[in-house]
Scaffold this motif. Structure first.
Motif, PDB file in Angstrom:
ATOM      1  N   GLY A 199      19.793  20.020  21.271  1.00 44.49           N
ATOM      2  CA  GLY A 199      19.706  18.574  21.083  1.00 44.49           C
ATOM      3  C   GLY A 199      21.051  17.923  21.326  1.00 44.49           C
ATOM      4  O   GLY A 199      21.975  18.093  20.531  1.00 44.49           O
ATOM      5  N   ALA A 200      21.168  17.183  22.420  1.00 46.18           N
ATOM      6  CA  ALA A 200      22.455  16.596  22.805  1.00 46.18           C
ATOM      7  C   ALA A 200      22.523  15.108  22.503  1.00 46.18           C
ATOM      8  O   ALA A 200      23.160  14.347  23.227  1.00 46.18           O
ATOM      9  N   GLY A 201      21.873  14.694  21.414  1.00 41.90           N
ATOM     10  CA  GLY A 201      21.966  13.312  20.975  1.00 41.90           C
ATOM     11  C   GLY A 201      23.217  13.078  20.150  1.00 41.90           C
ATOM     12  O   GLY A 201      24.187  13.843  20.225  1.00 41.90           O
ATOM     13  N   SER A 202      23.201  12.045  19.323  1.00 44.31           N
ATOM     14  CA  SER A 202      24.404  11.695  18.554  1.00 44.31           C
ATOM     15  C   SER A 202      24.791  12.783  17.567  1.00 44.31           C
ATOM     16  O   SER A 202      25.971  13.092  17.396  1.00 44.31           O
ATOM     17  N   ARG A 203      23.804  13.417  16.910  1.00 37.47           N
ATOM     18  CA  ARG A 203      24.140  14.461  15.948  1.00 37.47           C
ATOM     19  C   ARG A 203      24.580  15.743  16.648  1.00 37.47           C
ATOM     20  O   ARG A 203      25.478  16.445  16.170  1.00 37.47           O
ATOM     21  N   GLY A 204      23.962  16.060  17.774  1.00 37.08           N
ATOM     22  CA  GLY A 204      24.412  17.221  18.525  1.00 37.08           C
ATOM     23  C   GLY A 204      25.852  17.074  18.975  1.00 37.08           C
ATOM     24  O   GLY A 204      26.657  18.010  18.887  1.00 37.08           O
ATOM     25  N   ASN A 205      26.205  15.877  19.451  1.00 39.05           N
ATOM     26  CA  ASN A 205      27.585  15.615  19.850  1.00 39.05           C
ATOM     27  C   ASN A 205      28.525  15.639  18.651  1.00 39.05           C
ATOM     28  O   ASN A 205      29.667  16.108  18.764  1.00 39.05           O
ATOM     29  N   ALA A 206      28.053  15.141  17.508  1.00 36.70           N
ATOM     30  CA  ALA A 206      28.899  15.134  16.311  1.00 36.70           C
ATOM     31  C   ALA A 206      29.260  16.553  15.884  1.00 36.70           C
ATOM     32  O   ALA A 206      30.413  16.853  15.552  1.00 36.70           O
ATOM     33  N   TYR A 207      28.288  17.437  15.897  1.00 35.72           N
ATOM     34  CA  TYR A 207      28.566  18.813  15.486  1.00 35.72           C
ATOM     35  C   TYR A 207      29.342  19.579  16.561  1.00 35.72           C
ATOM     36  O   TYR A 207      30.173  20.435  16.229  1.00 35.72           O
ATOM     37  N   TYR A 249      21.116  14.111  31.788  1.00 40.85           N
ATOM     38  CA  TYR A 249      22.350  13.349  31.588  1.00 40.85           C
ATOM     39  C   TYR A 249      22.993  13.705  30.245  1.00 40.85           C
ATOM     40  O   TYR A 249      24.200  13.958  30.172  1.00 40.85           O
ATOM     41  N   LYS A 250      22.182  13.724  29.200  1.00 36.33           N
ATOM     42  CA  LYS A 250      22.720  14.053  27.876  1.00 36.33           C
ATOM     43  C   LYS A 250      23.258  15.478  27.840  1.00 36.33           C
ATOM     44  O   LYS A 250      24.315  15.746  27.258  1.00 36.33           O
ATOM     45  N   ARG A 251      22.513  16.393  28.452  1.00 40.14           N
ATOM     46  CA  ARG A 251      22.920  17.803  28.461  1.00 40.14           C
ATOM     47  C   ARG A 251      24.265  17.969  29.153  1.00 40.14           C
ATOM     48  O   ARG A 251      25.171  18.646  28.648  1.00 40.14           O
ATOM     49  N   HIS A 252      24.415  17.322  30.297  1.00 40.62           N
ATOM     50  CA  HIS A 252      25.653  17.467  31.053  1.00 40.62           C
ATOM     51  C   HIS A 252      26.817  16.717  30.397  1.00 40.62           C
ATOM     52  O   HIS A 252      27.973  17.152  30.519  1.00 40.62           O
ATOM     53  N   GLU A 253      26.518  15.626  29.733  1.00 38.38           N
ATOM     54  CA  GLU A 253      27.590  14.890  29.057  1.00 38.38           C
ATOM     55  C   GLU A 253      28.167  15.722  27.916  1.00 38.38           C
ATOM     56  O   GLU A 253      29.383  15.823  27.767  1.00 38.38           O
ATOM     57  N   ILE A 301      23.220   4.856  21.816  1.00 39.74           N
ATOM     58  CA  ILE A 301      21.847   5.194  21.432  1.00 39.74           C
ATOM     59  C   ILE A 301      20.871   4.318  22.224  1.00 39.74           C
ATOM     60  O   ILE A 301      19.771   4.744  22.557  1.00 39.74           O
ATOM     61  N   VAL A 302      21.281   3.101  22.519  1.00 37.05           N
ATOM     62  CA  VAL A 302      20.444   2.222  23.342  1.00 37.05           C
ATOM     63  C   VAL A 302      20.318   2.797  24.751  1.00 37.05           C
ATOM     64  O   VAL A 302      19.225   2.863  25.320  1.00 37.05           O
ATOM     65  N   ASP A 303      21.444   3.218  25.321  1.00 38.22           N
ATOM     66  CA  ASP A 303      21.451   3.854  26.645  1.00 38.22           C
ATOM     67  C   ASP A 303      22.746   4.657  26.758  1.00 38.22           C
ATOM     68  O   ASP A 303      23.839   4.082  26.796  1.00 38.22           O
ATOM     69  N   PRO A 304      22.657   5.980  26.811  1.00 34.09           N
ATOM     70  CA  PRO A 304      23.878   6.798  26.835  1.00 34.09           C
ATOM     71  C   PRO A 304      24.728   6.596  28.074  1.00 34.09           C
ATOM     72  O   PRO A 304      25.922   6.916  28.072  1.00 34.09           O
TER      73      PRO A 304
END
Length: 570
Positions: free
Chosen positions: A32-40, A61-65, A317-320
């Motif tokens: 999960g590469a959302g906000s919490r995945g990035n936080a951890y 996009y999220k995965r690569h970011e 969160i609106v658009d990464p």
């Protein structure tokens, strides 16, 4: 550091040192590469002795970011560093292990996993990972139903026999336990006993007026039918914090609330409070009341954040992709992407499936389909529960009652606040009083009349340093098992500080509180556990007969009841 209330300047405690990187560091996968995945991922990189080596995320996009920031840099991913889904990883890991058994040369595997997906996906993912016996940290909440929480708990037990030690470390995103502020607060309460026996606690989570509208009115957590009640999705770690603060250190005998009550509802974000000027508008960008409305999506996302150079949360969160545009200096492209998203809306002709499948960040907060509470109070009541003379080394009642006396705890989750998630707590004891506000801890001594102020380290990251604190402890536990020959049981207790049973219990408290709120009644913890939890446990165990010896079935269930519920035999 501390100072007397009448003198001295503020001197904060130093930050805990980052653990030294070993020659064989724990290898971490982020699911999960959302906000919490990035936080951890950030917390692992900055505050632990582990390394993030792979990411599983369906959105490229999220995965690569995340991968670019924390794994492969500008070089791009190599084999085994990215997966389209957690299932792809599981299959890959099974294949790797199969080749290893055949004597083939294989790359080094994953040691630990952070599960950072939507809440309703946790059960399937964790039960799917469990057979691999990897160390797992799940973002809170553990799951969104009683059954799913118990299914997860049972899946993490030994595959050979119920109640045998878990083969791997497990942690839950109860990050409030791991912030410097709250670790000091518990030390003062339970180890130093600076206010004597605890009699009462008042704890408030101020969610923040625009933060609540972002996440719980327009965002993913707005509908109970799609996710869960806000008490679970937002505040389960506050209920856990209260239980943790009031529990006796190293106690093997539970002293849990006897009764729970709760009241709350959706008070503010509903059509009855919609400004008359707004008329029939359902989207902020076409609303005649937009200029006067504090919840205008334009004001929150553009004026408050993007126009000031912030494309991180909540804008990302609106658009990464907005963040990339801003980083490249293309402000207009960033604004165009933002307003394109904010203009999106649904109508009566939009299917319920499409409505529920995503957030609607430009939607009028008074015309949204949200139904979770924006204001809720939970009251937990403990009764005297002294140790028996056989359980205690001393026969006198005050000693046997120590830490197990009657007390109450009141928790308030409230949306309409200036502060955003900066908890405040008051604790009343037999010898003093504590006031804490996520920055300082004031201890007033009744006998001397003095107030001492403590200044715990103010850590960066989320939750007052709790994100980094939990990541640090989880990775340290993995490292202890991997490189220091420590048993899983010892590492679990030394570094995580609790077992899966305790994690499940605090979630069950939330479900019990929700029943009290919805049915407007006082819930007895013991009776609720017997009627709502035990039948599900029995059903789960019956469906796994290879892990049960038939003659001991009831004995196992009784043991599970005591371990999970914390209820002692009379």
């Amino acid at each position: 550091m501390t100072k007397d209330s009448a003198s001295g300047e503020e001197h904060r405690d130093a930050a805990p040192p980052r653990p030294a990187i070993s020659s064989n560091p724990p290898r971490i996968l982020i699911i999960g590469a959302g906000s919490r995945g990035n936080a951890y991922a950030r917390a692992v990189k900055e505050s632990t002795n582990g390394i993030v080596v792979a990411v599983a995320e369906p959105i490229k996009y999220k995965r690569h970011e995340l991968g670019r920031k924390y794994i492969w840099g500008e070089q791009g991913p190599t084999n085994g560093q990215e997966y389209d889904s957690w299932k792809d990883f599981v299959q890959s890991e099974k294949d790797r292990r199969g080749k290893f058994k055949k004597g083939q040369q294989v790359p080094e595997g994953i040691d630990g996993v952070f599960v950072c997906t939507l809440d309703e996906m946790h059960a399937e993912i964790i039960t799917g990972l469990a057979p691999l016996e990897l160390h797992i940290m799940s973002e809170k909440p553990l799951a969104t139903t009683i059954r799913d929480c118990l299914e997860i708990s049972c899946s993490l037990m030994s595959k050979k026999r119920w109640f045998e030690p878990s083969p791997a470390i497990f942690a839950i995103g109860h990050v409030l336990r791991y912030s410097p502020h709250n670790m000091l607060l518990r030390k003062l309460l339970q180890e130093e006993e600076v206010i004597g026996e605890i009699l009462s606690i008042e704890h408030t989570e101020p969610v923040g007026w625009w933060h609540f509208s972002h996440s719980y009115v327009r965002g993913n957590w707005r509908k109970e039918s799609v996710t869960a009640p806000s008490l679970l999705t937002k505040s389960c770690h506050d209920i856990d914090l209260i239980l943790w603060l009031l529990s006796v250190p190293k106690s093997t005998l539970g002293h849990l609330p006897a009764f729970l009550t709760s009241t709350g509802s959706l008070y503010q974000f509903r059509k009855a409070r919609k400004p008359v000027l707004a008329g029939n508008a359902t989207n902020c960008l076409s609303c005649p009341a937009e200029k006067e409305c504090i919840y205008s999506a334009n004001k929150i996302y553009h004026e408050r954040h993007l126009s000031k150079g912030n494309a991180d949360w909540p804008v990302k969160i609106v658009d990464p992709e907005i963040e990339d545009c801003l980083n490249l200096g293309d402000v207009k492209a960033a604004e165009d992407k933002l307003f394109k998203r904010l203009r999106e809306d649904y109508s009566s002709e939009t299917s319920m499936e499409e409505r529920d499948s995503r957030p609607w960040f430009g939607r009028c907060v008074y015309e949204a389909d949200n139904d979770v509470c924006d204001d809720q109070i939970v009251t937990m009541t403990w009764e005297d529960d002294p140790l028996s003379e056989e359980e205690s080394s001393k026969p006198d009642l005050p000693t046997r009652l120590h830490g197990r006396g009657a007390k109450t705890a009141t928790f308030h989750m409230v949306a309409s606040t200036e502060k955003i998630c900066q908890r405040r707590t008051r604790i009343y004891g037999t010898k003093g009083e504590i006031e804490a506000d996520s920055r300082t801890i004031n201890v007033h001594d009744f006998a001397t009349g003095h107030t001492k102020t403590h200044y715990p380290h103010l850590a960066g990251g989320g939750h007052g340093g709790g994100d980094d604190g939990l990541a640090r402890q989880f990775v340290l536990a993995i490292n202890a098992v991997k490189n220091q020959s420590m048993s899983v049981i010892d590492a679990q207790l030394q570094f995580i500080g609790c077992d899966t049973n305790e994690m499940v219990r605090s979630h069950m408290m939330v479900f019990a509180a929700e029943e009290a709120r919805k049915k407007r009644k006082i819930v007895s913890w013991n009776e609720w556990w017997q009627s709502e939890v035990m039948p599900i446990l029995f059903d789960i165990m019956k469906r796994n007969p290879k892990r049960l010896e038939p003659d001991n079935e009831w004995k196992d269930l009784q043991k599970e009841k005591e371990q999970l519920s914390g209820i002692r035999k009379p």
